[in-house]
Each structure stands twice: as C-alpha cells, then as structure tokens.
Design an enzyme around this catalytic site. Structure first.
Site, mmCIF file in Angstrom:
data_model
loop_
_atom_site.group_PDB
_atom_site.id
_atom_site.type_symbol
_atom_site.label_atom_id
_atom_site.label_comp_id
_atom_site.label_asym_id
_atom_site.label_seq_id
_atom_site.Cartn_x
_atom_site.Cartn_y
_atom_site.Cartn_z
ATOM 1 N N ALA A 74 -7.675 74.242 43.350
ATOM 2 C CA ALA A 74 -9.129 74.471 43.480
ATOM 3 C C ALA A 74 -9.878 73.231 43.971
ATOM 4 O O ALA A 74 -10.945 73.347 44.587
ATOM 5 C CB ALA A 74 -9.689 74.941 42.147
ATOM 6 N N HIS A 120 -11.360 72.711 47.613
ATOM 7 C CA HIS A 120 -12.653 73.205 48.073
ATOM 8 C C HIS A 120 -13.833 72.424 47.499
ATOM 9 O O HIS A 120 -14.979 72.726 47.825
ATOM 10 C CB HIS A 120 -12.785 74.695 47.688
ATOM 11 C CG HIS A 120 -11.509 75.456 47.871
ATOM 12 N ND1 HIS A 120 -10.951 75.673 49.115
ATOM 13 C CD2 HIS A 120 -10.631 76.009 46.966
ATOM 14 C CE1 HIS A 120 -9.798 76.346 48.957
ATOM 15 N NE2 HIS A 120 -9.590 76.549 47.674
ATOM 16 N N ASP A 124 -11.467 61.085 49.600
ATOM 17 C CA ASP A 124 -11.670 59.639 49.778
ATOM 18 C C ASP A 124 -10.434 58.847 49.366
ATOM 19 O O ASP A 124 -10.097 57.846 50.006
ATOM 20 C CB ASP A 124 -12.883 59.168 48.956
ATOM 21 C CG ASP A 124 -14.200 59.545 49.614
ATOM 22 O OD1 ASP A 124 -14.188 59.974 50.780
ATOM 23 O OD2 ASP A 124 -15.246 59.405 48.952
ATOM 24 N N HIS A 168 -0.751 75.150 50.794
ATOM 25 C CA HIS A 168 -1.273 76.205 49.912
ATOM 26 C C HIS A 168 -0.283 77.354 49.890
ATOM 27 O O HIS A 168 0.182 77.791 50.948
ATOM 28 C CB HIS A 168 -2.634 76.701 50.398
ATOM 29 C CG HIS A 168 -3.659 75.622 50.422
ATOM 30 N ND1 HIS A 168 -4.267 75.172 49.281
ATOM 31 C CD2 HIS A 168 -4.114 74.854 51.436
ATOM 32 C CE1 HIS A 168 -5.077 74.185 49.592
ATOM 33 N NE2 HIS A 168 -4.999 73.965 50.895
ATOM 34 N N ILE A 169 0.002 77.834 48.708
ATOM 35 C CA ILE A 169 0.948 78.942 48.554
ATOM 36 C C ILE A 169 0.371 80.206 49.195
ATOM 37 O O ILE A 169 1.052 80.920 49.923
ATOM 38 C CB ILE A 169 1.242 79.150 47.044
ATOM 39 C CG1 ILE A 169 1.956 77.905 46.488
ATOM 40 C CG2 ILE A 169 2.082 80.413 46.819
ATOM 41 C CD1 ILE A 169 2.005 77.831 44.976
ATOM 42 N N SER A 170 -0.899 80.463 48.923
ATOM 43 C CA SER A 170 -1.566 81.643 49.499
ATOM 44 C C SER A 170 -2.259 81.243 50.806
ATOM 45 O O SER A 170 -2.389 80.047 51.107
ATOM 46 C CB SER A 170 -2.592 82.192 48.504
ATOM 47 O OG SER A 170 -3.648 81.260 48.322
ATOM 48 N N ARG A 200 -12.940 79.762 49.665
ATOM 49 C CA ARG A 200 -11.628 79.112 49.822
ATOM 50 C C ARG A 200 -11.367 78.668 51.254
ATOM 51 O O ARG A 200 -10.394 77.971 51.537
ATOM 52 C CB ARG A 200 -10.504 80.051 49.357
ATOM 53 C CG ARG A 200 -10.505 80.290 47.877
ATOM 54 C CD ARG A 200 -9.275 81.053 47.410
ATOM 55 N NE ARG A 200 -9.561 81.746 46.173
ATOM 56 C CZ ARG A 200 -9.488 81.198 44.951
ATOM 57 N NH1 ARG A 200 -9.067 79.968 44.804
ATOM 58 N NH2 ARG A 200 -9.801 81.888 43.880
HETATM 59 C C1 DQA Z 1 -4.082 77.357 46.217
HETATM 60 C C2 DQA Z 1 -5.320 78.066 46.775
HETATM 61 C C3 DQA Z 1 -6.567 77.588 46.086
HETATM 62 O O1 DQA Z 1 -7.715 78.228 46.622
HETATM 63 C C4 DQA Z 1 -6.509 77.902 44.594
HETATM 64 O O2 DQA Z 1 -7.645 77.393 43.935
HETATM 65 C C5 DQA Z 1 -5.248 77.428 43.957
HETATM 66 C C6 DQA Z 1 -3.984 77.514 44.706
HETATM 67 C C7 DQA Z 1 -2.770 77.918 46.817
HETATM 68 O O3 DQA Z 1 -1.750 77.251 46.649
HETATM 69 O O4 DQA Z 1 -2.756 78.982 47.429
HETATM 70 O O5 DQA Z 1 -5.233 77.079 42.787
HETATM 71 O O6 DQA Z 1 -4.160 75.981 46.556
#
Ligand code: DQA
Length: 148
Positions: A80, A83, A90, A103-105, A114
């Site tokens: 998270a 975002h 920095d 990112h997994i998703s 996101r």
């Molecule tokens: C994440 C995507 C983020 O938006 C989310 O807050 C996560 C996992 C991902 O790996 O897809 O916690 O980083």
C-alpha cells in the site's frame, strides 16, 4: 567473480499472503514466496536477503542500510505504501541503488487509487500482475543487467 548482492523488500500485509484476499493474491503463503525467491537466487548464485515490514520507517531504515551493505539491486513490493509514500521514494533516490518495483496483482486494472505509484519515480522497471513470478523476473533482470 564476486556474488551479486540483492535485497528484496516486502511492505505491509504481504506477510499475510495466503490469508489475505486469496482471489487477488492467490493461496500460496509468504513462506512459499520466500522459498521461491531463495531457490531462484541459489540457482543463479546470487546473495539475496528477503525483508518484510508493516512499518514505513523500518522500510526507510532498511533501504539506508542497503547503502552501507553495498547492496547492488533492490527489488521492492511496497504494497500500500506504493500509492502513498514519498518517504520510501526519497529513500530509494537517496541511496541511488537500482530498484525494480514488483506487484503481485495488476495495479492498473484495480481501484483508481492503485494506479499511481510514487515508487515508480525511483524504479528502473515495474513488474505487475505476474503473481509471485514477478519477483523471479526481477531477479533474472538484475542478473542480466549486473552479472553478465
Ligand atoms: C500490491 C498492490 C497494492 O496496491 C496493495 O496495497 C498491496 C499489494 C501487489 O503486490 O499487488 O498490498 O503491491
């Protein structure tokens, strides 16, 4: 040849993989992810540390530590904080170590909030929506970039 030294950082709630929203992140656990990363690193003869924290300041501290430990590449899933965190952005800019954001998703096809990533401003590459495999792609990318 000296071993390539990489650091993997996972942000908040990623220790809950396998429990949290399996329809989005899958059923495999955080330990499964760590095992996958470790065996890829072993296969490529890479020195890798895997770190997870739910706290922004600890992630900043870990990035600064990487500077003193002469880490050559950082793979980060800031979760998270992707975002929201100018502090992590920095920190990554401060240490000037090449960074790949994973990112997994697929953060582009989910909620509007996101879609924006502060971390992408300090990353040489963003890998999203490839599940756990994204981490392995990042390791291979660094292997080709820094080891060959
Ligand atoms: C994440 C995507 C983020 O938006 C989310 O807050 C996560 C996992 C991902 O790996 O897809 O916690 O980083």
């Amino acid at each position: 040849m000296k071993k390539l030294k990489l650091l993997v950082i996972n942000g908040p709630n990623l220790n809950f993989l396998g429990i949290r929203e399996p329809e989005i992140y899958g059923k495999s656990t955080y330990q499964d992810l760590c095992n996958l990363i470790s065996s890829k690193a072993a296969e490529l003869n890479i020195d890798i540390e895997i770190y997870q924290s739910n706290h922004e300041g600890q992630i900043v501290d870990k990035i600064q530590e990487a500077y003193f430990n002469k880490v050559q590449g950082i793979i980060i899933n800031p979760a998270a904080y992707t975002h929201t965190s100018i502090a992590i952005l920095d920190a990554l800019k401060s240490v000037n170590i090449p960074c790949i954001e994973v990112h997994i998703s697929d953060i582009n096809t989910r909620e509007e909030f996101r879609k924006h990533s502060y971390i992408s401003l300090a990353s040489i590459k963003q890998i999203k929506g490839h599940g756990f495999n994204g981490y392995l792609e990042a390791i291979e990318y660094f292997d080709n970039l820094l080891n060959k």
